[in-house]
Design an enzyme around this catalytic site. Structure first.
Site, short mmCIF file in Angstrom:
data_model
loop_
_atom_site.label_atom_id
_atom_site.label_comp_id
_atom_site.label_asym_id
_atom_site.label_seq_id
_atom_site.Cartn_x
_atom_site.Cartn_y
_atom_site.Cartn_z
N HIS A 198 0.91 -1.30 0.05
CA HIS A 198 0.00 0.04 -0.03
C HIS A 198 0.92 1.39 0.07
O HIS A 198 0.40 2.42 0.03
CB HIS A 198 -1.03 -0.04 1.29
N LYS A 200 3.01 4.42 -1.02
CA LYS A 200 2.87 5.54 -2.34
C LYS A 200 4.08 6.43 -2.20
O LYS A 200 3.86 7.55 -1.67
CB LYS A 200 1.55 5.99 -2.29
N ASP A 205 15.66 10.60 -9.51
CA ASP A 205 17.13 10.96 -9.16
C ASP A 205 17.08 11.38 -7.67
O ASP A 205 16.90 10.31 -6.82
CB ASP A 205 17.28 12.10 -10.07
#
Length: 515
Positions: A198, A200, A205
């Protein structure tokens, strides 16, 4: 004190990580000082917030794993879904060294295809690409996340079975080891209820974009979430290495479309579950311990703590930090919490309810139509009602507590309602007593619920700052969300509850740990 702190930097001894099947903890070795430490104190920052050391009363956060000093000018608060999409796509396209994306899934529309094309451009720039998704969710339907990413893997990737090769593109798919025993009989979308990847977090870079938003069109258009962009090499290194380590315990998408075994562990559904979980824990913990003390010689006005939660591996930094914050916060402070799915564990409920003498508590949840499951078909149709039921139950408990004390509510419930929009935002803002801007925020994937605590892989960042400009930007972010909020009264929540089907009201208490 500021001048003496700035001129006297004392290295902090490395913490000792305690391995446990129940939880992970950090035990500090005895020391006589540390960065931002008063002489003879032994307590980093000594409980005093200064421009050089913003931790103040939050010095205990150093027990929660890695920390990073990030100057406030390197922190950007995004506010709109389209801004999230545009920033992410542009950063991927411009990436020269690496793109590392962790999400629940990748959608299948034109905007998602634009992200895949941006990844293709990044590879042409010389960057490596690593995408980590949940296996079950990414495999839903004939056209899914796997089929979206397969052309990129076929064009730019290498044979994942050749573990000595340098792979430009890697697609890791986390499959929960919880799908064993009776759970193996579960089919379809119900498999997603067991456990999910879950997190995110999106790295390009040296830029880290932390959010609660998935890589799907609604999150780019009309599903409100939160987004924070941080530019910092060491923080980006840590996130990439942690996801690389986790990827070693994940299935690997192959150019032929099939799934290869995890590179560094046994298959999550074969052999010993305990052995698999122990190896995965060791992979992740090795990265956490390696990056523990990055603030030892470089304190800025803002410190960031990535808080990882992987309950099946015994890693529970996010849970511990949240519990500590709710229990140790100054009782006069204001706390504001947002969640897309309201289902708090009992450990969170009492601190959130406050008391007669406590500071204000605000909780922002979606109105029923703004819930992400509103209008879903099948059994999922009852999920939005289940969260409404939870909100009503909490409101009743509030009413009962404060009616008994004959005082006004210290805690207020709010519902986000915006025509045509859903609400997926989650996080927390902490306002010190008598101050109008927050000094701390939590932002990331957890919903402060039972599921986040006990089932899914989660990550959020605790950001603590003494910078006035950044604190004001965080205040404005919170105000924008509450702009579309209406306070929940007992009458209004009872009105919502009567619309929840009887079967949902009966089933919800039995399935709370899955919500």
């Amino acid at each position: 004190m500021g001048a003496s702190v700035a001129s006297q930097r004392v290295p902090v001894p490395r913490p000792v990580l305690c391995m446990s099947t129940r939880r992970s903890c950090v035990r500090r070795q005895p020391d006589s000082g540390g960065d931002c430490t008063k002489s003879g104190s032994g307590d980093p920052c000594a409980g005093v917030e200064t421009p050089e050391c913003p931790l103040g009363q939050f010095s205990w956060f150093r027990q929660m794993g890695p920390s990073f000093s990030v100057p406030a000018q390197n922190v950007r608060v995004l506010s709109e879904p389209w801004e999230f999409y545009r920033t992410l796509k542009e950063n991927i396209q411009k990436a020269k060294s690496r793109v590392v994306l962790a999400s629940l899934y990748l959608g299948t529309g034109e905007m998602e295809h634009g992200l895949v094309m941006a990844m293709d451009q990044a590879v042409r720039n010389g960057a490596s690409v690593h995408v980590l998704l949940d296996c079950v969710r990414a495999s839903r339907g004939k056209k899914n996340s796997r089929t979206m990413l397969l052309p990129l893997l076929q064009t730019c990737g290498c044979d994942v079975d050749d573990r000595t090769s340098s792979t430009n593109v890697r697609i890791s798919l986390f499959l929960t080891p919880g799908l064993r025993g009776a759970a193996r009989l579960v089919r379809g979308r119900l498999r997603e209820a067991v456990s999910l990847q879950h997190m995110k977090v999106y790295v390009t870079d040296n830029k880290v974009l932390i959010s609660g938003a998935n890589l799907s069109e609604s999150y780019f258009v009309d599903r409100q979430d939160r987004y924070l962009l941080l530019s910092h090499n060491q923080l980006a290194d840590f996130i990439c290495e942690m996801l690389q380590a986790l990827g070693g315990a994940c299935l690997q998408l192959r150019p032929d479309g099939l799934l290869g075994p995890p590179p560094l562990t046994s298959h999550p559904l074969q052999g010993s579950k305990s052995d698999y979980c122990t190896t995965a824990q060791q992979l992740v913990e090795s990265v956490l311990s390696e990056h523990t003390d990055h603030t030892a010689s470089n304190i800025s006005d803002t410190v960031v703590f990535p808080l990882v939660q992987m309950p099946m591996f015994g890693i529970r930094y996010d849970e511990e930090a949240t519990l500590q914050l709710l229990s140790r916060a100054d009782p006069r402070a204001r706390l504001s919490m947002a969640t897309g799915y309201f289902n708090p564990p009992e450990e969170y409920v009492n601190p959130l309810m406050g008391s007669v003498s406590s500071g204000r508590r605000d909780i922002l949840v979606p109105s029923p139509p703004a819930n992400g499951f509103w209008g879903a078909g099948g059994l999922a149709s009852g999920v939005a009602g289940a969260y409404t039921y939870n909100t009503a139950k909490f409101a009743r408990r509030l009413h009962k507590r404060y009616r008994a004390t004959c005082t006004g509510h210290a805690t207020r419930l709010w519902e986000y309602s915006r025509e045509g929009w859903s609400f997926h935002g989650k996080g927390l803002w902490y306002y010190p007593p008598n101050e109008i801007t927050p000094s701390l925020t939590f932002i990331g994937s957890p919903n402060f619920g039972l599921r986040s605590m006990h089932r899914d892989l989660e990550m959020q960042m605790a950001l603590i700052t003494s910078n006035p400009g950044l604190r004001e930007r965080l205040r404005q972010e919170e105000r924008r969300l509450y702009k579309f909020a209406t306070e929940v009264t007992l009458d209004s929540v009872l009105h919502h509850t009567w619309r929840v089907p009887l079967w949902v009201r009966l089933v919800t208490p039995l399935i709370r740990s899955f919500l």
